[in-house]
Design an enzyme around this catalytic site. Structure first.
Site, PDB file in Angstrom:
ATOM      1  N   TYR A   2     -28.236 -38.701   5.378  1.00  0.00           N
ATOM      2  CA  TYR A   2     -29.186 -39.542   4.655  1.00  0.00           C
ATOM      3  C   TYR A   2     -29.513 -40.843   5.398  1.00  0.00           C
ATOM      4  O   TYR A   2     -30.448 -41.541   5.031  1.00  0.00           O
ATOM      5  CB  TYR A   2     -28.638 -39.857   3.257  1.00  0.00           C
ATOM      6  CG  TYR A   2     -28.261 -38.600   2.505  1.00  0.00           C
ATOM      7  CD1 TYR A   2     -29.226 -37.666   2.163  1.00  0.00           C
ATOM      8  CD2 TYR A   2     -26.944 -38.334   2.182  1.00  0.00           C
ATOM      9  CE1 TYR A   2     -28.888 -36.489   1.498  1.00  0.00           C
ATOM     10  CE2 TYR A   2     -26.602 -37.166   1.505  1.00  0.00           C
ATOM     11  CZ  TYR A   2     -27.578 -36.256   1.171  1.00  0.00           C
ATOM     12  OH  TYR A   2     -27.232 -35.108   0.519  1.00  0.00           O
ATOM     13  N   HIS A  64     -19.932 -31.446   4.181  1.00  0.00           N
ATOM     14  CA  HIS A  64     -21.235 -31.379   3.513  1.00  0.00           C
ATOM     15  C   HIS A  64     -21.745 -29.950   3.336  1.00  0.00           C
ATOM     16  O   HIS A  64     -22.217 -29.593   2.269  1.00  0.00           O
ATOM     17  CB  HIS A  64     -22.246 -32.200   4.315  1.00  0.00           C
ATOM     18  CG  HIS A  64     -23.483 -32.548   3.550  1.00  0.00           C
ATOM     19  ND1 HIS A  64     -24.270 -33.599   3.906  1.00  0.00           N
ATOM     20  CD2 HIS A  64     -24.079 -32.002   2.475  1.00  0.00           C
ATOM     21  CE1 HIS A  64     -25.299 -33.691   3.075  1.00  0.00           C
ATOM     22  NE2 HIS A  64     -25.197 -32.723   2.198  1.00  0.00           N
TER      23      HIS A  64
END
Length: 121
Positions: A2, A64
């Site tokens: 991000y 992730h």
């Protein structure tokens, strides 16, 4: 990823310094990106997140995704060579690196994200 951890770190430090909230009152999670699944890359990746977030430890650190990408691959510009896919042995070695983070006190807990039940068995 991000790409917002430096900004989050600044905001957290401001809140801590102004007494809005104490560090121990906030549960902070970050994620290990797909390019850092090699065991030797786990510690430096976590240290980078801690540096960017301006923290001494994370409450939770997650793998992730179960699929790996080549070191240096850029999300959004992936080539076929960048996509290493899912390898249970690579994830097992990655997990060992994650366990070392707990042993070193850099994270309190570790886990996984976006894994199917089959990939956890």
């Amino acid at each position: 990823f991000y790409f917002n951890e430096p900004e989050i770190g600044e905001a957290l430090q401001k809140c801590f310094k102004e007494g809005v909230v104490k560090r121990e009152e906030v549960f902070i999670t970050s994620k290990l990106w797909n390019t850092d699944h090699a065991r030797e890359d786990v510690l430096p990746a976590c240290q980078k997140s801690l540096q960017d977030l301006q923290l001494d430890y994370l409450d939770l650190y997650l793998i992730h995704w179960p699929v790996s990408l080549r070191k240096g691959a850029v999300f959004g510009k992936l080539t076929d060579e960048d996509k290493l896919g899912y390898d249970p042995d690579r994830i097992a070695q990655c997990w060992e690196g994650m366990e070392e983070l707990v042993e070193k006190g850099l994270v309190k807990a570790i886990g996984i994200s976006n894994f199917t039940i089959t990939k956890t068995e």
